[in-house]
Design an enzyme around this catalytic site. Structure first.
Site, PDB file in Angstrom:
ATOM      1  CG  ASP A   9      13.309  -8.934  64.059  1.00 49.33           C
ATOM      2  OD1 ASP A   9      13.219  -8.765  65.285  1.00 49.33           O
ATOM      3  OD2 ASP A   9      12.632  -9.773  63.436  1.00 49.33           O
ATOM      4  CG  ASP A  11      12.424 -14.231  67.698  1.00 52.80           C
ATOM      5  OD1 ASP A  11      12.701 -15.432  67.801  1.00 52.80           O
ATOM      6  OD2 ASP A  11      12.596 -13.412  68.626  1.00 52.80           O
ATOM      7  CG  ASP A 161       9.821 -10.938  60.982  1.00 51.51           C
ATOM      8  OD1 ASP A 161      10.342 -10.210  61.855  1.00 51.51           O
ATOM      9  OD2 ASP A 161       9.094 -11.916  61.260  1.00 51.51           O
TER      10      ASP A 161
END
Length: 212
Positions: A9, A11, A161
Protein backbone atom coordinates in the site's frame (compact mmCIF):
# COMPACT_ATOMS: atom_id res chain seq x y z
CA UNK A 1 13.54 -20.93 -4.74
CA UNK A 2 10.30 -19.06 -5.41
CA UNK A 3 10.68 -15.34 -5.99
CA UNK A 4 8.68 -13.37 -3.45
CA UNK A 5 6.44 -10.56 -4.64
CA UNK A 6 5.90 -7.85 -2.03
CA UNK A 7 2.99 -5.56 -2.85
CA UNK A 8 2.78 -2.40 -0.79
CA UNK A 9 0.00 0.00 0.00
CA UNK A 10 1.26 3.58 -0.42
CA UNK A 11 -0.34 6.09 1.95
CA UNK A 12 0.67 5.47 5.56
CA UNK A 13 2.71 2.39 4.63
CA UNK A 14 5.51 3.73 2.42
CA UNK A 15 4.77 7.46 2.54
CA UNK A 16 4.17 9.38 5.76
CA UNK A 17 0.97 11.00 4.49
CA UNK A 18 -1.45 10.59 7.42
CA UNK A 19 -1.02 14.11 8.82
CA UNK A 20 -1.22 15.63 5.34
CA UNK A 21 -4.41 13.70 4.55
CA UNK A 22 -6.06 14.76 7.82
CA UNK A 23 -5.15 18.39 7.06
CA UNK A 24 -6.62 18.10 3.55
CA UNK A 25 -9.76 16.41 4.90
CA UNK A 26 -10.25 19.25 7.35
CA UNK A 27 -9.82 21.86 4.60
CA UNK A 28 -12.56 20.14 2.59
CA UNK A 29 -14.95 19.71 5.54
CA UNK A 30 -17.21 22.66 4.71
CA UNK A 31 -17.41 21.79 1.00
CA UNK A 32 -18.46 18.19 1.72
CA UNK A 33 -20.60 18.93 4.80
CA UNK A 34 -18.79 17.04 7.54
CA UNK A 35 -17.19 18.15 10.80
CA UNK A 36 -13.41 18.76 10.85
CA UNK A 37 -11.37 16.04 12.55
CA UNK A 38 -10.16 17.00 16.02
CA UNK A 39 -7.14 15.22 17.59
CA UNK A 40 -9.56 13.40 19.90
CA UNK A 41 -11.73 12.27 16.97
CA UNK A 42 -8.68 11.10 15.05
CA UNK A 43 -7.97 8.60 17.85
CA UNK A 44 -11.52 7.31 17.48
CA UNK A 45 -11.23 7.07 13.68
CA UNK A 46 -8.00 5.03 13.92
CA UNK A 47 -10.00 2.26 15.58
CA UNK A 48 -12.69 2.13 12.89
CA UNK A 49 -12.91 0.35 9.54
CA UNK A 50 -13.38 2.36 6.31
CA UNK A 51 -17.11 1.66 6.29
CA UNK A 52 -17.43 2.71 9.93
CA UNK A 53 -15.49 5.93 9.26
CA UNK A 54 -17.81 7.06 6.47
CA UNK A 55 -20.83 6.13 8.57
CA UNK A 56 -19.37 8.08 11.50
CA UNK A 57 -18.68 11.12 9.30
CA UNK A 58 -22.19 11.23 7.88
CA UNK A 59 -20.92 11.86 4.33
CA UNK A 60 -23.47 10.60 1.78
CA UNK A 61 -22.11 7.64 -0.20
CA UNK A 62 -22.61 9.40 -3.55
CA UNK A 63 -20.24 12.20 -2.44
CA UNK A 64 -17.36 9.89 -1.48
CA UNK A 65 -15.86 9.43 -4.99
CA UNK A 66 -15.85 13.21 -5.47
CA UNK A 67 -14.21 13.68 -2.06
CA UNK A 68 -11.50 11.10 -2.80
CA UNK A 69 -10.77 12.72 -6.17
CA UNK A 70 -10.40 16.13 -4.51
CA UNK A 71 -8.14 14.71 -1.78
CA UNK A 72 -5.76 13.22 -4.40
CA UNK A 73 -5.65 16.53 -6.25
CA UNK A 74 -4.85 18.46 -3.06
CA UNK A 75 -2.23 15.90 -2.01
CA UNK A 76 -0.38 16.46 -5.29
CA UNK A 77 0.65 19.91 -4.04
CA UNK A 78 2.15 18.43 -0.88
CA UNK A 79 4.24 15.69 -2.55
CA UNK A 80 7.53 17.67 -2.50
CA UNK A 81 7.38 17.97 1.31
CA UNK A 82 6.31 14.40 2.09
CA UNK A 83 8.83 11.87 3.38
CA UNK A 84 9.00 8.07 3.52
CA UNK A 85 8.25 6.28 6.79
CA UNK A 86 11.58 6.07 8.70
CA UNK A 87 13.30 2.79 7.85
CA UNK A 88 11.26 2.17 4.68
CA UNK A 89 13.93 3.17 2.11
CA UNK A 90 16.56 0.88 3.66
CA UNK A 91 14.05 -1.98 3.93
CA UNK A 92 12.95 -1.62 0.31
CA UNK A 93 16.56 -1.66 -0.90
CA UNK A 94 17.33 -4.78 1.17
CA UNK A 95 14.23 -6.61 -0.09
CA UNK A 96 15.13 -5.75 -3.68
CA UNK A 97 18.76 -6.80 -3.18
CA UNK A 98 17.55 -10.12 -1.72
CA UNK A 99 15.70 -10.84 -4.97
CA UNK A 100 12.12 -9.83 -4.14
CA UNK A 101 9.88 -8.19 -6.73
CA UNK A 102 8.31 -4.99 -5.36
CA UNK A 103 5.11 -3.28 -6.40
CA UNK A 104 2.52 -0.81 -5.19
CA UNK A 105 -1.27 -1.09 -5.22
CA UNK A 106 -2.92 2.15 -4.16
CA UNK A 107 -6.14 4.12 -4.15
CA UNK A 108 -3.99 7.24 -4.61
CA UNK A 109 -3.20 8.46 -8.12
CA UNK A 110 -0.32 6.95 -10.11
CA UNK A 111 1.04 10.45 -10.72
CA UNK A 112 1.20 11.25 -6.99
CA UNK A 113 2.95 7.96 -6.20
CA UNK A 114 5.47 8.21 -9.03
CA UNK A 115 6.31 11.82 -8.13
CA UNK A 116 6.85 10.86 -4.48
CA UNK A 117 9.08 7.93 -5.44
CA UNK A 118 11.10 10.16 -7.78
CA UNK A 119 11.54 12.95 -5.21
CA UNK A 120 12.73 10.42 -2.62
CA UNK A 121 14.97 8.39 -4.98
CA UNK A 122 12.85 5.25 -4.66
CA UNK A 123 11.56 5.06 -8.24
CA UNK A 124 14.06 2.40 -9.36
CA UNK A 125 12.90 -0.12 -6.74
CA UNK A 126 9.37 -0.89 -7.92
CA UNK A 127 8.37 -3.10 -10.81
CA UNK A 128 4.85 -1.63 -10.95
CA UNK A 129 2.54 1.01 -9.50
CA UNK A 130 -1.09 0.00 -9.92
CA UNK A 131 -3.71 2.60 -8.92
CA UNK A 132 -7.42 1.99 -8.63
CA UNK A 133 -10.49 3.95 -7.65
CA UNK A 134 -11.74 2.13 -4.60
CA UNK A 135 -13.63 3.16 -1.48
CA UNK A 136 -13.80 0.07 0.68
CA UNK A 137 -11.64 -2.63 -0.87
CA UNK A 138 -8.68 -3.38 -3.12
CA UNK A 139 -9.44 -7.01 -3.89
CA UNK A 140 -10.19 -6.40 -7.57
CA UNK A 141 -7.05 -4.29 -8.00
CA UNK A 142 -4.89 -7.00 -6.40
CA UNK A 143 -6.49 -9.67 -8.58
CA UNK A 144 -5.89 -7.58 -11.72
CA UNK A 145 -2.21 -7.16 -10.87
CA UNK A 146 -1.72 -10.88 -10.22
CA UNK A 147 -3.39 -11.75 -13.50
CA UNK A 148 -1.52 -9.13 -15.57
CA UNK A 149 1.86 -9.96 -14.08
CA UNK A 150 1.17 -13.73 -13.98
CA UNK A 151 1.92 -13.86 -10.25
CA UNK A 152 0.74 -16.80 -8.13
CA UNK A 153 -1.10 -15.97 -4.91
CA UNK A 154 1.30 -18.11 -2.85
CA UNK A 155 4.22 -15.89 -3.93
CA UNK A 156 2.67 -12.70 -2.55
CA UNK A 157 2.74 -10.74 0.69
CA UNK A 158 0.61 -7.60 0.74
CA UNK A 159 1.80 -4.89 3.14
CA UNK A 160 -0.65 -2.25 4.38
CA UNK A 161 -1.67 -0.02 7.27
CA UNK A 162 -5.47 -0.30 7.19
CA UNK A 163 -8.12 -2.87 8.03
CA UNK A 164 -9.36 -2.74 4.43
CA UNK A 165 -5.92 -3.99 3.30
CA UNK A 166 -6.41 -7.09 5.44
CA UNK A 167 -9.93 -7.65 4.11
CA UNK A 168 -8.84 -7.23 0.49
CA UNK A 169 -5.82 -9.52 0.84
CA UNK A 170 -7.85 -12.30 2.42
CA UNK A 171 -10.45 -12.10 -0.36
CA UNK A 172 -7.62 -12.26 -2.91
CA UNK A 173 -6.11 -15.27 -1.08
CA UNK A 174 -2.74 -13.61 -0.44
CA UNK A 175 -0.84 -13.27 2.83
CA UNK A 176 -1.08 -9.86 4.48
CA UNK A 177 1.38 -8.04 6.72
CA UNK A 178 -0.13 -5.17 8.70
CA UNK A 179 2.01 -2.24 9.83
CA UNK A 180 1.30 -0.29 13.01
CA UNK A 181 2.86 3.03 11.93
CA UNK A 182 0.06 4.08 9.56
CA UNK A 183 -3.61 5.01 9.89
CA UNK A 184 -5.37 2.20 11.73
CA UNK A 185 -4.40 1.43 15.31
CA UNK A 186 -2.73 -1.81 16.33
CA UNK A 187 -5.92 -2.85 18.14
CA UNK A 188 -8.05 -2.35 15.01
CA UNK A 189 -5.59 -4.32 12.88
CA UNK A 190 -5.37 -7.22 15.34
CA UNK A 191 -9.17 -7.57 15.29
CA UNK A 192 -8.98 -8.35 11.56
CA UNK A 193 -6.39 -11.10 12.16
CA UNK A 194 -3.58 -10.32 9.68
CA UNK A 195 -1.02 -13.03 8.90
CA UNK A 196 1.77 -10.81 10.20
CA UNK A 197 1.92 -7.61 12.28
CA UNK A 198 5.04 -5.43 12.41
CA UNK A 199 6.07 -2.27 14.25
CA UNK A 200 9.16 -1.37 12.20
CA UNK A 201 9.89 -1.78 8.47
CA UNK A 202 13.01 -3.86 9.09
CA UNK A 203 10.86 -6.66 10.56
CA UNK A 204 9.51 -7.23 7.06
CA UNK A 205 12.90 -8.47 5.83
CA UNK A 206 12.85 -11.39 8.28
CA UNK A 207 9.23 -12.25 7.42
CA UNK A 208 10.02 -12.36 3.70
CA UNK A 209 13.13 -14.51 4.27
CA UNK A 210 11.04 -17.08 6.16
CA UNK A 211 8.11 -16.92 3.75
CA UNK A 212 7.29 -19.71 1.33
Amino acid sequence: MTTKVIIFDFDGTIADTVDALVSIANNLAVEFSYAPITPEEFLILRNLTSREIFKYSGIPLFKIPFLLKKVKKELKNKIPELKPIPGIPETLIELKDNGSRLGIVTSNSKGNVQEFLKVNNLDNLFEFVHPGVTIFGKTQIINNVLRQKQIKTEEVIYVGDETRDIEASKKANVKVCSVTWGFNSEEALIKENPDFLIHHPQELVKIVKNFG
